[in-house]
Design an enzyme around this catalytic site. Structure first.
Site, PDB file in Angstrom:
ATOM      1  N   LYS A   3       0.766  -1.138   0.121  1.00 21.68           N
ATOM      2  CA  LYS A   3       0.045  -0.051   0.037  1.00 21.68           C
ATOM      3  C   LYS A   3       0.950   1.269   0.100  1.00 21.68           C
ATOM      4  O   LYS A   3       0.653   2.385  -0.860  1.00 21.68           O
ATOM      5  CB  LYS A   3      -1.059  -0.021   1.015  1.00 21.68           C
ATOM      6  CG  LYS A   3      -1.941  -1.182   1.225  1.00 21.68           C
ATOM      7  CD  LYS A   3      -2.962  -0.932   2.388  1.00 21.68           C
ATOM      8  CE  LYS A   3      -2.223  -1.259   4.036  1.00 21.68           C
ATOM      9  NZ  LYS A   3      -1.447  -2.448   4.133  1.00 21.68           N
ATOM     10  N   ARG A  50      -9.466   0.503   9.387  1.00 21.05           N
ATOM     11  CA  ARG A  50      -9.280  -0.929   9.516  1.00 21.05           C
ATOM     12  C   ARG A  50     -10.331  -1.583  10.339  1.00 21.05           C
ATOM     13  O   ARG A  50     -10.075  -2.742  10.828  1.00 21.05           O
ATOM     14  CB  ARG A  50      -7.772  -0.958  10.157  1.00 21.05           C
ATOM     15  CG  ARG A  50      -6.597  -1.203   9.166  1.00 21.05           C
ATOM     16  CD  ARG A  50      -5.314  -0.971  10.254  1.00 21.05           C
ATOM     17  NE  ARG A  50      -4.176  -1.501  10.202  1.00 21.05           N
ATOM     18  CZ  ARG A  50      -3.155  -1.013   9.387  1.00 21.05           C
ATOM     19  NH1 ARG A  50      -3.047  -0.052   9.101  1.00 21.05           N
ATOM     20  NH2 ARG A  50      -2.106  -2.052   9.354  1.00 21.05           N
ATOM     21  N   ARG A  75      11.574  -6.212   4.950  1.00 19.66           N
ATOM     22  CA  ARG A  75      11.413  -4.869   5.163  1.00 19.66           C
ATOM     23  C   ARG A  75      12.020  -4.382   6.524  1.00 19.66           C
ATOM     24  O   ARG A  75      12.768  -3.323   6.782  1.00 19.66           O
ATOM     25  CB  ARG A  75      10.018  -4.481   5.154  1.00 19.66           C
ATOM     26  CG  ARG A  75       9.619  -2.877   5.323  1.00 19.66           C
ATOM     27  CD  ARG A  75       8.364  -2.587   4.852  1.00 19.66           C
ATOM     28  NE  ARG A  75       7.431  -2.977   5.961  1.00 19.66           N
ATOM     29  CZ  ARG A  75       6.073  -2.689   5.765  1.00 19.66           C
ATOM     30  NH1 ARG A  75       5.624  -2.224   4.622  1.00 19.66           N
ATOM     31  NH2 ARG A  75       5.332  -2.934   6.865  1.00 19.66           N
ATOM     32  N   ARG A 125      12.120  -1.635  11.650  1.00 16.52           N
ATOM     33  CA  ARG A 125      10.800  -1.655  12.344  1.00 16.52           C
ATOM     34  C   ARG A 125      10.458  -2.823  13.148  1.00 16.52           C
ATOM     35  O   ARG A 125      10.940  -3.895  12.725  1.00 16.52           O
ATOM     36  CB  ARG A 125       9.664  -1.588  11.400  1.00 16.52           C
ATOM     37  CG  ARG A 125       9.032  -0.282  10.943  1.00 16.52           C
ATOM     38  CD  ARG A 125       8.042  -0.364   9.917  1.00 16.52           C
ATOM     39  NE  ARG A 125       6.726  -0.757  10.478  1.00 16.52           N
ATOM     40  CZ  ARG A 125       5.718  -0.932   9.724  1.00 16.52           C
ATOM     41  NH1 ARG A 125       5.557  -0.396   8.687  1.00 16.52           N
ATOM     42  NH2 ARG A 125       4.486  -1.549  10.359  1.00 16.52           N
ATOM     43  N   ARG A 180      -0.602  -9.301  13.475  1.00 13.34           N
ATOM     44  CA  ARG A 180      -1.320  -8.333  12.528  1.00 13.34           C
ATOM     45  C   ARG A 180      -2.174  -8.683  11.467  1.00 13.34           C
ATOM     46  O   ARG A 180      -3.254  -8.223  10.988  1.00 13.34           O
ATOM     47  CB  ARG A 180      -0.210  -7.358  11.939  1.00 13.34           C
ATOM     48  CG  ARG A 180       0.514  -6.397  13.025  1.00 13.34           C
ATOM     49  CD  ARG A 180       1.842  -6.286  12.681  1.00 13.34           C
ATOM     50  NE  ARG A 180       1.937  -5.249  11.363  1.00 13.34           N
ATOM     51  CZ  ARG A 180       3.156  -4.999  10.723  1.00 13.34           C
ATOM     52  NH1 ARG A 180       4.375  -5.914  11.105  1.00 13.34           N
ATOM     53  NH2 ARG A 180       3.274  -4.278   9.606  1.00 13.34           N
TER      54      ARG A 180
HETATM   55  P1  AMP Z   1       0.941  -0.057   9.166  1.00 17.60           P
HETATM   56  O1  AMP Z   1       2.249   0.904   8.972  1.00 17.60           O
HETATM   57  O2  AMP Z   1       0.051   0.322   8.302  1.00 17.60           O
HETATM   58  O3  AMP Z   1       1.455  -1.586   8.964  1.00 17.60           O
HETATM   59  O4  AMP Z   1       0.437   0.080  10.817  1.00 17.60           O
HETATM   60  C1  AMP Z   1       1.465  -0.066  11.676  1.00 17.60           C
HETATM   61  C2  AMP Z   1       0.680  -0.317  13.074  1.00 17.60           C
HETATM   62  O5  AMP Z   1       0.013   1.101  13.423  1.00 17.60           O
HETATM   63  C3  AMP Z   1      -0.512  -1.237  13.016  1.00 17.60           C
HETATM   64  O6  AMP Z   1      -0.085  -2.444  13.525  1.00 17.60           O
HETATM   65  C4  AMP Z   1      -1.389  -0.814  14.113  1.00 17.60           C
HETATM   66  O7  AMP Z   1      -0.816  -1.067  15.442  1.00 17.60           O
HETATM   67  C5  AMP Z   1      -1.178   0.808  13.978  1.00 17.60           C
HETATM   68  N1  AMP Z   1      -2.200   1.214  12.983  1.00 17.60           N
HETATM   69  C6  AMP Z   1      -2.017   2.121  11.963  1.00 17.60           C
HETATM   70  N2  AMP Z   1      -3.292   2.170  11.225  1.00 17.60           N
HETATM   71  C7  AMP Z   1      -4.260   2.006  12.180  1.00 17.60           C
HETATM   72  C8  AMP Z   1      -5.556   1.998  12.045  1.00 17.60           C
HETATM   73  N3  AMP Z   1      -6.350   2.674  10.949  1.00 17.60           N
HETATM   74  N4  AMP Z   1      -6.130   1.524  13.234  1.00 17.60           N
HETATM   75  C9  AMP Z   1      -5.678   0.928  14.215  1.00 17.60           C
HETATM   76  N5  AMP Z   1      -4.413   1.213  14.235  1.00 17.60           N
HETATM   77  C10 AMP Z   1      -3.649   1.359  13.276  1.00 17.60           C
END
Ligand code: AMP
Length: 190
Positions: free
Chosen positions: A14, A89, A128, A134, A146
């Site tokens: 994404k 989400r 990654r 990360r 996740r």
């Molecule tokens: P991402 O970078 O999109 O993989 O997000 C990393 C982490 O951020 C996720 O595993 C969640 O802990 C938190 N996070 C990101 N977006 C959301 C969302 N829309 N709702 C809840 N937690 C989020």
């Protein structure tokens, strides 16, 4: 105005694709994960709150995430449109986004899911994680958690957007250019 929701499990691509689409269509890219990471780095109250959830691979609570997303949109009053990457989400987030956009005379134009199988995603995320450091990308248990969060809380949004005739799905395996081409083909029909 085009408002896109990029949908897909962690590692689906994404963020990578949003980088191309934002310049091609002159859209503002909002990645909720990036905003949380920025807040963690700067040790803000929001960052401190989000960190414990992110460290485990759990979703951050809806109220916190929704407020943050709305604030990010409000920072860009002149935007021609947005790419929402990693948001919504949960169903509560999807309802909140629709309400919030409707109040501004806006709406989600389309939701596009990037599809890839779990084993491919795990190997992308571990790679990654090596590069970015990360922590949630470096531990397979956190990655699988996740995915569980996605399956339980995010996957139901498919039917929510399908009912609105806004759900599109594309193959997320291939070169970056191939996948951008698939996304562009969908966006050009909007
Ligand atoms: P991402 O970078 O999109 O993989 O997000 C990393 C982490 O951020 C996720 O595993 C969640 O802990 C938190 N996070 C990101 N977006 C959301 C969302 N829309 N709702 C809840 N937690 C989020």
């Amino acid at each position: 105005m085009i408002n896109l929701v990029l949908f897909g499990k962690p590692g689906a691509g994404k963020g990578t694709q949003a980088e191309f689409l934002k310049s091609k269509y002159e859209l503002v890219h909002i990645s909720t994960g990036d905003v949380f990471r920025h807040n963690i780095k700067n040790a803000t109250d929001l960052g401190k709150l989000a960190q414990s959830f992110m460290d485990k691979g759990d979703l951050v609570p809806d109220s916190v995430t929704i407020n943050m997303l709305e604030a990010e949109v409000e920072k860009n009053p002149k935007a021609k449109g947005f790419i929402f990457d990693g948001f919504p989400r949960t169903e509560a987030q999807a309802f909140a986004l629709d309400d919030f956009l409707a109040k501004k005379g806006m709406q989600v134009s389309a939701t596009i899911a990037l599809e890839a199988n779990d084993d491919e995603l795990v190997s992308r995320l571990l790679k990654r994680g090596e590069i970015s450091g990360r922590s949630d990308d470096q531990d397979e248990n956190k990655i699988r958690n996740r995915f569980d969060e996605y399956n339980q809380k995010t996957a139901p949004l498919r039917s929510y957007y399908t009912t609105q005739n806004k759900f599109h799905s594309i193959n997320g395996i291939g070169s970056i250019e191939e996948i951008t081409g698939r996304l562009t083909a969908v966006i050009n029909t909007l």
